[in-house]
Scaffold this motif. Structure first.
Motif, PDB file in Angstrom:
ATOM      1  N   GLY A 132       0.821  -1.195   0.000  1.00 25.95           N
ATOM      2  CA  GLY A 132       0.000   0.000   0.000  1.00 25.95           C
ATOM      3  C   GLY A 132       0.858   1.249   0.000  1.00 25.95           C
ATOM      4  N   LEU A 137      -4.380   3.993  -0.759  1.00 23.13           N
ATOM      5  CA  LEU A 137      -4.017   3.057  -1.811  1.00 23.13           C
ATOM      6  C   LEU A 137      -4.025   3.814  -3.132  1.00 23.13           C
ATOM      7  CD1 LEU A 137      -6.142  -0.085  -0.819  1.00 23.13           C
ATOM      8  CD2 LEU A 137      -3.789   0.490  -0.170  1.00 23.13           C
ATOM      9  N   ALA A 141      -1.122   0.464  -6.329  1.00 23.14           N
ATOM     10  CA  ALA A 141      -1.482  -0.499  -5.290  1.00 23.14           C
ATOM     11  C   ALA A 141      -2.774  -1.222  -5.641  1.00 23.14           C
ATOM     12  CB  ALA A 141      -1.623   0.217  -3.946  1.00 23.14           C
ATOM     13  N   ARG A 142      -3.757  -0.491  -6.119  1.00 26.20           N
ATOM     14  CA  ARG A 142      -5.026  -1.121  -6.473  1.00 26.20           C
ATOM     15  C   ARG A 142      -4.859  -2.098  -7.638  1.00 26.20           C
ATOM     16  NH1 ARG A 142      -9.579   0.787  -4.237  1.00 26.20           N
ATOM     17  NH2 ARG A 142      -9.324   2.550  -2.806  1.00 26.20           N
ATOM     18  N   MET A 145      -2.915  -5.172  -6.248  1.00 24.52           N
ATOM     19  CA  MET A 145      -3.744  -5.959  -5.340  1.00 24.52           C
ATOM     20  C   MET A 145      -4.847  -6.690  -6.087  1.00 24.52           C
ATOM     21  SD  MET A 145      -3.911  -3.673  -1.848  1.00 24.52           S
ATOM     22  CE  MET A 145      -2.361  -3.077  -1.140  1.00 24.52           C
ATOM     23  N   VAL A 161       0.985  -8.108   2.727  1.00 23.21           N
ATOM     24  CA  VAL A 161       0.875  -6.704   2.330  1.00 23.21           C
ATOM     25  C   VAL A 161       1.830  -5.831   3.133  1.00 23.21           C
ATOM     26  CG1 VAL A 161      -0.688  -4.756   1.981  1.00 23.21           C
ATOM     27  CG2 VAL A 161      -1.571  -7.105   1.850  1.00 23.21           C
ATOM     28  N   LEU A 163       2.452  -2.524   4.548  1.00 20.42           N
ATOM     29  CA  LEU A 163       1.713  -1.309   4.897  1.00 20.42           C
ATOM     30  C   LEU A 163       2.735  -0.197   5.113  1.00 20.42           C
ATOM     31  CD1 LEU A 163      -0.956  -2.560   7.473  1.00 20.42           C
ATOM     32  CD2 LEU A 163      -1.181  -2.320   4.990  1.00 20.42           C
ATOM     33  N   VAL A 172      -6.833  -1.564   2.876  1.00 22.43           N
ATOM     34  CA  VAL A 172      -6.433  -2.818   2.238  1.00 22.43           C
ATOM     35  C   VAL A 172      -7.502  -3.881   2.432  1.00 22.43           C
ATOM     36  CG1 VAL A 172      -4.777  -4.726   2.357  1.00 22.43           C
ATOM     37  CG2 VAL A 172      -3.951  -2.375   2.379  1.00 22.43           C
ATOM     38  N   LEU A 189      -0.998  -8.615   7.085  1.00 21.34           N
ATOM     39  CA  LEU A 189      -0.655  -7.195   7.049  1.00 21.34           C
ATOM     40  C   LEU A 189       0.658  -6.972   7.781  1.00 21.34           C
ATOM     41  CD1 LEU A 189      -4.122  -5.527   7.784  1.00 21.34           C
ATOM     42  CD2 LEU A 189      -3.116  -6.123   5.572  1.00 21.34           C
TER      43      LEU A 189
END
Length: 297
Positions: A132, A137, A141-142, A145, A161, A163, A172, A189
């Motif tokens: 992220g 985000l 990142a989107r 992901m 992920v 962070l 997220v 995370l």
């Protein structure tokens, strides 16, 4: 079909994983981290041997695609030290790559991830690493992901992920679990110690994801003393079965970092004193075995 953990040397049963460093790097290279590259096989082997001397059995290596993972080196390290290594596919933040590298793969990210998770090619990956941005985000990142979610649905692989600064965890979860339907128990995370807010950590835990805290690093100035407060709060709130701990040293021990051994020589004894042996067993053995185990297709 029974769940197994995919290591660079092949699949193993969860109970074979042993004491696990749930987030670290043996090899790493980025234009954003000048002078901090990890590229020495000998230094990585020495660090792994120290980790093994303290009882370490496995390392989850979160270095993703295009950042100097050294697939051959990972194989040689695992063979030489006896430590299980879980490698990562996936993609980090955009600024860790040259624009030409991203341009060449952006239209095939999901297939790239799936290939590295399922085929005996140059790398046998056991997790998908994505990242992220600080408190949000971004489009990169989107995109990554979304590709990670597609790869998860094709392989059942866990998604780890990064962070940034420990932030944007709920964002997220909203994307991966809410929009993309990834089960929360398949998400880890990372870097939560960098944002030591126990209330926020409890909110994340209540969503059902795994929470990874990182040990000390000269590169990111992790805050051990606040990390213990956060771990205690999670255990007292009944979330000890979702906590993972990793070194994430990012700088070679030879360059002055404490190395992977510190995770077990210094942090583990303190966790045992403050939270008890049952919490230690969950954090270092039981939880990683569940977090990284997958029913592969």
């Amino acid at each position: 079909m029974s769940a197994t953990i995919r290591t660079v040397l092949g699949d193993i049963r969860p109970q074979e994983l042993g004491v696990c460093n749930a987030h670290d790097h043996l090899f790493l290279r980025s234009p954003m981290l000048p002078g901090q590259q990890l590229d020495s096989l000998e230094a990585a082997a020495a660090d792994l041997r120290t980790f093994a001397q303290y009882g370490g059995g496995a390392v989850a290596q979160w270095t993703p695609y295009g950042m100097g993972r050294n697939a051959t080196g990972l194989l040689r390290l695992s063979q030489a030290t006896g430590v299980h290594i879980i490698a990562a596919t996936g993609l980090h933040q955009a600024h860790h790559y040259q624009p030409a590298v991203l341009a060449g793969i952006e239209d095939r990210l999901a297939n790239l991830f799936i290939n590295e998770l399922t085929r005996d090619s140059q790398l046998r990956a056991g997790l998908i690493k994505v990242a992220g941005s600080f408190h949000h985000l971004d489009a990169h990142a989107r995109r990554t992901m979304s590709a990670a979610a597609s790869a998860h649905w094709a392989t059942n692989a866990p998604i780890a992920v990064h962070l940034e600064g420990g932030t944007a965890g709920m964002e997220v979860i909203g994307l991966l679990c809410g929009e993309l339907d990834v089960p929360p128990g398949r998400i880890i995370l990372g870097h939560l110690n960098r944002f030591p807010d126990p209330g926020m950590h409890r909110d994340l835990a209540e969503a059902g994801v795994f929470l990874a805290f990182d040990g000390p690093s000269r590169a990111n100035h992790s805050t051990d003393w606040l990390m213990f407060d956060c771990l205690t709060a999670l255990v007292e709130a009944g979330h000890s079965d979702q906590v993972l701990l990793g070194g994430d040293t990012t700088v070679a021990a030879a360059q002055g970092a404490p190395g992977m051994g510190y995770l077990l020589s210094a942090l583990r004894p303190r966790i045992e004193r403050e939270l008890g042996p049952d919490a230690v067993a969950r954090i270092f053995i039981d939880n990683p075995a569940r977090a990284f185990a997958t029913e592969w297709p």
